[in-house]
Design a protein around this motif. Sequence first.
Motif, PDB file in Angstrom:
ATOM      1  N   VAL A 130       0.853  -1.177   0.000  1.00 14.30           N
ATOM      2  CA  VAL A 130       0.000   0.000   0.000  1.00 14.30           C
ATOM      3  C   VAL A 130       0.891   1.231   0.000  1.00 14.30           C
ATOM      4  CG1 VAL A 130      -1.903   1.179   1.132  1.00 14.30           C
ATOM      5  CG2 VAL A 130      -1.693  -1.304   1.333  1.00 14.30           C
ATOM      6  N   GLY A 131       0.894   1.937  -1.094  1.00 12.24           N
ATOM      7  CA  GLY A 131       1.723   3.142  -1.210  1.00 12.24           C
ATOM      8  C   GLY A 131       2.779   2.956  -2.284  1.00 12.24           C
ATOM      9  N   GLU A 154      -1.898   2.341  -5.090  1.00  7.73           N
ATOM     10  CA  GLU A 154      -1.529   3.754  -4.956  1.00  7.73           C
ATOM     11  C   GLU A 154      -2.797   4.616  -5.049  1.00  7.73           C
ATOM     12  OE1 GLU A 154       1.248   5.763  -4.443  1.00  7.73           O
ATOM     13  OE2 GLU A 154      -0.238   7.353  -4.669  1.00  7.73           O
ATOM     14  N   SER A 155      -2.895   5.573  -4.155  1.00 10.07           N
ATOM     15  CA  SER A 155      -4.109   6.412  -4.148  1.00 10.07           C
ATOM     16  C   SER A 155      -4.096   7.449  -5.264  1.00 10.07           C
ATOM     17  CB  SER A 155      -4.248   7.104  -2.797  1.00 10.07           C
ATOM     18  OG  SER A 155      -3.139   7.966  -2.602  1.00 10.07           O
ATOM     19  N   GLY A 161       4.877   8.761  -5.587  1.00 10.37           N
ATOM     20  CA  GLY A 161       4.758   9.447  -4.307  1.00 10.37           C
ATOM     21  C   GLY A 161       5.514  10.758  -4.320  1.00 10.37           C
ATOM     22  N   ARG A 196      -7.551   4.091  -2.972  1.00 12.29           N
ATOM     23  CA  ARG A 196      -7.168   4.534  -1.633  1.00 12.29           C
ATOM     24  C   ARG A 196      -7.508   3.447  -0.621  1.00 12.29           C
ATOM     25  NH1 ARG A 196      -5.787   9.125   0.977  1.00 12.29           N
ATOM     26  NH2 ARG A 196      -5.838  10.287  -0.972  1.00 12.29           N
ATOM     27  N   SER A 198      -7.544   3.243   3.184  1.00 10.60           N
ATOM     28  CA  SER A 198      -7.337   4.153   4.305  1.00 10.60           C
ATOM     29  C   SER A 198      -8.087   3.729   5.552  1.00 10.60           C
ATOM     30  CB  SER A 198      -7.737   5.573   3.898  1.00 10.60           C
ATOM     31  OG  SER A 198      -9.091   5.574   3.477  1.00 10.60           O
ATOM     32  N   ILE A 215       2.712  -1.671   4.377  1.00  8.11           N
ATOM     33  CA  ILE A 215       2.088  -0.343   4.357  1.00  8.11           C
ATOM     34  C   ILE A 215       3.190   0.713   4.305  1.00  8.11           C
ATOM     35  CG2 ILE A 215       0.355   1.139   5.432  1.00  8.11           C
ATOM     36  CD1 ILE A 215      -0.392  -1.260   7.222  1.00  8.11           C
ATOM     37  N   THR A 217       2.573   4.341   3.286  1.00  5.13           N
ATOM     38  CA  THR A 217       1.725   5.411   2.747  1.00  5.13           C
ATOM     39  C   THR A 217       2.325   6.790   2.964  1.00  5.13           C
ATOM     40  OG1 THR A 217       0.480   5.160   4.809  1.00  5.13           O
ATOM     41  CG2 THR A 217      -0.461   4.162   2.849  1.00  5.13           C
ATOM     42  N   THR A 220       1.756  12.476   4.796  1.00  2.39           N
ATOM     43  CA  THR A 220       0.976  13.331   3.902  1.00  2.39           C
ATOM     44  C   THR A 220       0.226  14.429   4.631  1.00  2.39           C
ATOM     45  OG1 THR A 220      -0.814  11.738   4.087  1.00  2.39           O
ATOM     46  CG2 THR A 220       0.646  11.519   2.177  1.00  2.39           C
ATOM     47  N   LEU A 403       6.180   6.415   7.131  1.00  2.21           N
ATOM     48  CA  LEU A 403       5.159   5.992   8.091  1.00  2.21           C
ATOM     49  C   LEU A 403       5.773   5.548   9.417  1.00  2.21           C
ATOM     50  CD1 LEU A 403       2.061   5.485   8.233  1.00  2.21           C
ATOM     51  CD2 LEU A 403       2.480   3.194   7.320  1.00  2.21           C
TER      52      LEU A 403
END
Lengths: 549, 385
Positions: A130-131, A154-155, A161, A196, A198, A215, A217, A220, A403
């Motif tokens: 995730v990310g 990826e969101s 990123g 996403r 989340s 994870i 992410t 942000t 993170l």
Amino acid sequence: MNKPVPAIWTTQTTEVVRTGSWRLALPEYVNPPAPCHNACPVDGNIAVWIRHIENRNFRDAWLTLIDNNPFPAVTGRICHRPCESPCNRGQLDEPLAIRNLERFIGDTALEEDWSFPEAPVSKEEQIAIVGGGPAGLAATFHLRRLGYAVTLIESQPELGGVLRYGIPRYRLPKSILDGEIQRILKLGVNVRTNTRISTQPDFEKLRSEFAAVYIATGATVPKRLSQLDYSQPWVIESASYLEQTNAGANPQSGARIVVIGGGSAAMDVARTARRLGKEVTVLALETEPLMPAQRDEVLEAKDEGITLIDGAMLQSIADHPQQGLELTCVKAEFAAGAERGEFSVTPVPATDFTVNADTIVPAIGQDPDISGLQDLLETEDALVRINERQQTSCDGFFAGGDLVATQRFVTVAFGSGKLAATEIDRFLQSGAPTRDLLPQPEVSIDVINTSYHPRVSRAEPQLVPSNERQAVFDEVELGLSVDEVLAEAQRCFSCGNCTFCDNCFYFCPDMAITREGNGYSVDGDFCKGCGLCVSECPTGSIIMRQETQ
Amino acid sequence: MTDSGTRILLTGNHAVAWGARLARPKFMACYPITPQTPILEKLTDFQTAGKLDTEILTPESEHSAMAACISASLTGVRVFTATSCQGLLLMHEMLHYASGARAPIVMCNVNRTVASPWAFWPDQTDSLAQRDTGWIQFYSESGQESLDTVIQAFRIAEQVTNPVLINQDAFYISHALEPVDVPAQETVDQYLPPFQPEHFLDPKRGESLGNVVSQEMFCQHRKDISKAMERAISVAEESDAEWQRLVGRGYGIIEAYRCEDAELVITTMGSMCGTVRHAVDEMRSRGRAVGLLKVRLFRPFPVDALREALAGIPDVLVLDRNCSPGTGGVLHQELKGALYGLADAPRIHGYLAGVGGVNVPPGKIEEFVDQVQQSEPAIHSVWAG
């Protein structure tokens, strides 16, 4: 007529004299880590790939680099280069220009369109990441190399990123980033962008579908200044500013911009705004030498006409409808704390001054968004808590990058992704190799025979002149030429990494050393333990090991 | 005699430099020291003027200078150097190494008092203290003899592969000007062929030198050196004779001057020989049966020649311009050893005369003769001013 050979001359062998019986210590060939290696966040074998460069073997240099980092063209530009300050060469003349050498190899690989060795899926377990920032991409690469199928989520619409949405293209051209990301994707990665993850149910659902979840992410959520009213239209968050400018947009702002912050993001905003024709002032809490931004970023920013007010803090803002904003500031004593990110600030009385502006961009750092994770796993001070095996408190969940760490460096994130891949492999395969967690003492300048290393100054890259940079987003720092790269590679001491120079072989007074395969062997019958081989070794790759009789 | 050299006014040091120049050495490593420095200076002048095709190295000490000379010599080139007193002593370790390595280096030592205290006067203790280092040693009476001996020394050194030390007294010889016959280069070239050793260091040859050896190999090596030293006596005689044939000047390894029917012979080395020679002439003119026995070759010590020359002489007076504390005059000591057991051996009187550069004029020598003829010889050396 064969005249007898005088006893002083040896025309055949000295085998008759078994000098080994005199010995108290025997040389041993060792491979201790170089200071650069120990400092490298991705555990890079720097001396090894530089040696390949010296031998004009650029492809092998690249293959060595990518063992630890699939982004040499990226880190070759923006790494904070912790490897260079401890470089032993710095104690002779100047540290090696390691980052620029890496950039050369990274760029060569892109120009030559080299692909990673194929990485067929060989393991049953599937991994979700995730990310799609530095940590996630690095983990993807290393897990693919280990034979895992990887789904990368990826969101944002595109991967990268902070590399894509944070770092301006005059420092990292998008073509370079795209090239290195695409090369990873060519290994075969299931990518889900605009997705996403989340909430806690999102994560739990992923865990049920994948053998492990990583994870990464990022960070942000902007940190906030209490003195600043973020609801005002003249405040633009730095992340938002950079995301817009990196997408090619020109954010709505006045002619005079004050950027608050002393880190890389602050420099990125300031220099971007300058390129968009703004009058830019940076207000940094730290004095200039203590600013967390890389030194060359600060110098280049000043060259580009940015006003730096260091060692000062914002106190209040008055909004005058006609004249714009009036920032009341004060000089401040800044003291760094024990941990990175910790500090104390004491305003200096009667040093108030004002700065006029139309737009304020705070760039004082960001925290991870842990809102969806807090009930799932342990967190601490806005970070996800992991153990040394990169595991969170929730089984099967690993975490990394911004993170989990306050060290907000791209290369640290790359290293974090690599480490996570190794640990996920260990988690899933009981027989996977374990990491050696015991740090070895690194090679010091004392064991390098500097007689073999004449003083040569460090290769410095050319910069585009500051008056030519202000309106364009072209890359500022130019790469080194092939000749410069080869000369620079020759400066490397190759600390702890034998270069097979044969000094030990030639200097051994008892001819006890022989070349053997990929190294040397010592004949105990003849080595008398004099240690000449050790003192003549230019790389510190031999030690004397005491022997007990 | 075919030589057509030139006669010029030279100091002893410059005569040595001329001798070295004519021998065409390819390498010199030298460290300046009073009273030797004019030798080095003259040689660098020659080199700068293009008269001497050689490489001159000036290392940081005499120890390194000799180390460099040894290395160069072992690559198979002719090597010359020069030094004096403290410098010679600093080389001591390397002197043993040079002879052990069988490096036929030729070196001139200007005899000077050994510190402490500090002084610059003629005294032969510096070189006599090197008598066990395996170097052939000559003591020279004049600048002319020094020049000739340098050239002879290369011929001897290269034939027996042992190094040679030529000693001349400080100032009396080193700095005194005298007319010197400088032989023609062609004469020297004819006398001294290019140095072409059988063994030399060259990475292409697969030979090495000075490796660790077994006890038996070491012992054999010392025997080899001793044999070469024994042979050096006849080689030195032959070399001197050949030189005499070419240029008309020869000195012998020892020289018996007016020793016929002598009742007393004065034996000494170096510049003192000149003074004694004069005193002998004076005394002979007054009818005293006195002679001079000059010891020119000190190592190897020409025992047989000395026994032959001194057999039947009633009294021998040894004048030592040196002092070995605890034993006295070195030549006295050596001569007693050399004559031991000789059936008609002379009585030997040892005088320490001129130690530290003290002047010993001819009149003083006659006083010594008077004393000797009125006394029994002492076992030990006697201080005589």
